[in-house]
Design an enzyme around this catalytic site. Structure first.
Site: not given
Ligand code: APR
Length: 233
Positions: A59, A91-92, A109, A117, A136, A139, A177, A203
């Site tokens: 990642r 959240q990224n 997150h 550490c 680390c 330490c 999402s 969506e």
């Molecule tokens: N533009 C806008 N929205 C988008 C795009 C885009 N190009 N591509 C995808 N999406 C939307 C999808 O429709 C979906 O609703 O982004 C969302 C991504 O959802 P997830 O994959 O569930 O990611 P996220 O909501 O960030 O997850 C939340 O869950 O897995 C854990 O810790 C992790 O921070 C993360 C948290």
């Protein structure tokens, strides 16, 4: 368009999708071929630290190879030109908001380019591998893990987020999402304090019904348009 004085923005993996970073729950999402319980829980780390370190080493390399897109850059512009209160809660774990020019950013997150550490609790900017068990820098212990909030762990700076939500007059959710709490509950908290709520997403999400307005489309198109509206108001 109304004039806002205090904006809280929540972003998720969708805002970085057009920069080539996979989301989590799409058909080709990360959780499709990496079981969450193995790579994103403290128990999984205890069971197989090498598997987890390898996952986050990959990642980290992907984040370093990615570039901010038009949505990140538009939020960077908003941060520079908006003279009201602004908090960009992401959240990224990538640093594309910062590379897009935003400064008022909070990583709830954690961050891919940071190592934590467990012996001395220090955090260090980190671009290389953790898999080889580096010592680390503070330490000298070999006890560093990715500085990521895993499932079952408390997200960072929740008090600061809650107080920003309590004072916001606009809450905007981008590219998430709505599947994961506490982030998925922020829209209700903001609305309970009287904020207007807007969702920008590819969506409909699990929380779309909570928003005053939902705009569907790619973040790289929707976000620059929305930032123009706010700065013109
Ligand atoms: N533009 C806008 N929205 C988008 C795009 C885009 N190009 N591509 C995808 N999406 C939307 C999808 O429709 C979906 O609703 O982004 C969302 C991504 O959802 P997830 O994959 O569930 O990611 P996220 O909501 O960030 O997850 C939340 O869950 O897995 C854990 O810790 C992790 O921070 C993360 C948290």
């Amino acid at each position: 368009m109304a004039v806002y004085r205090s904006i809280v923005i929540l972003t998720g993996a969708g805002i970085s999708a057009e920069s080539g970073l996979r989301t989590f729950r799409a058909e080709d999402g990360l959780w499709e071929d990496h079981p969450v319980e193995q790579v994103a829980t403290p128990e999984g780390f205890a069971r197989d630290p090498d598997l987890v370190q390898r996952f986050y080493d990959e990642r980290r390399a992907q984040v370093l190879a990615a570039e901010p897109n038009a949505a990140h850059q538009a939020l960077g512009r908003l941060d520079r030109e908006f003279d009201g209160d602004l908090l960009l809660v992401t959240q990224n774990i990538d640093d594309l908001h910062e590379r897009g020019g935003a400064e008022r950013v909070l990583h709830m997150h954690g961050e891919a380019l940071s190592a934590w550490c467990r012996a001395c609790d220090a955090r260090h900017p980190w671009q290389g591998s953790l898999r080889d068990g580096p010592a680390c820098p503070s330490c000298g212990a070999v006890a560093m893990r990715p500085d990521i909030v895993w499932f079952g762990e408390m997200p960072y700076q929740m008090e600061r987020i809650f107080s920003a939500l309590a004072g916001a007059d606009l809450f905007v959710s981008i590219g998430t999402s709505g599947a994961v709490y506490p982030a998925a509950g922020f829209v209700q908290q903001a609305a309970d304090h009287g904020a207007r709520t807007l969702e920008l997403n590819l969506e409909r999400s699990a929380g779309s019904h909570w928003f005053d307005e939902t705009r569907l489309g790619a973040a790289s198109e929707l976000v620059p348009q929305w930032v123009d509206e706010v700065l013109r108001a």
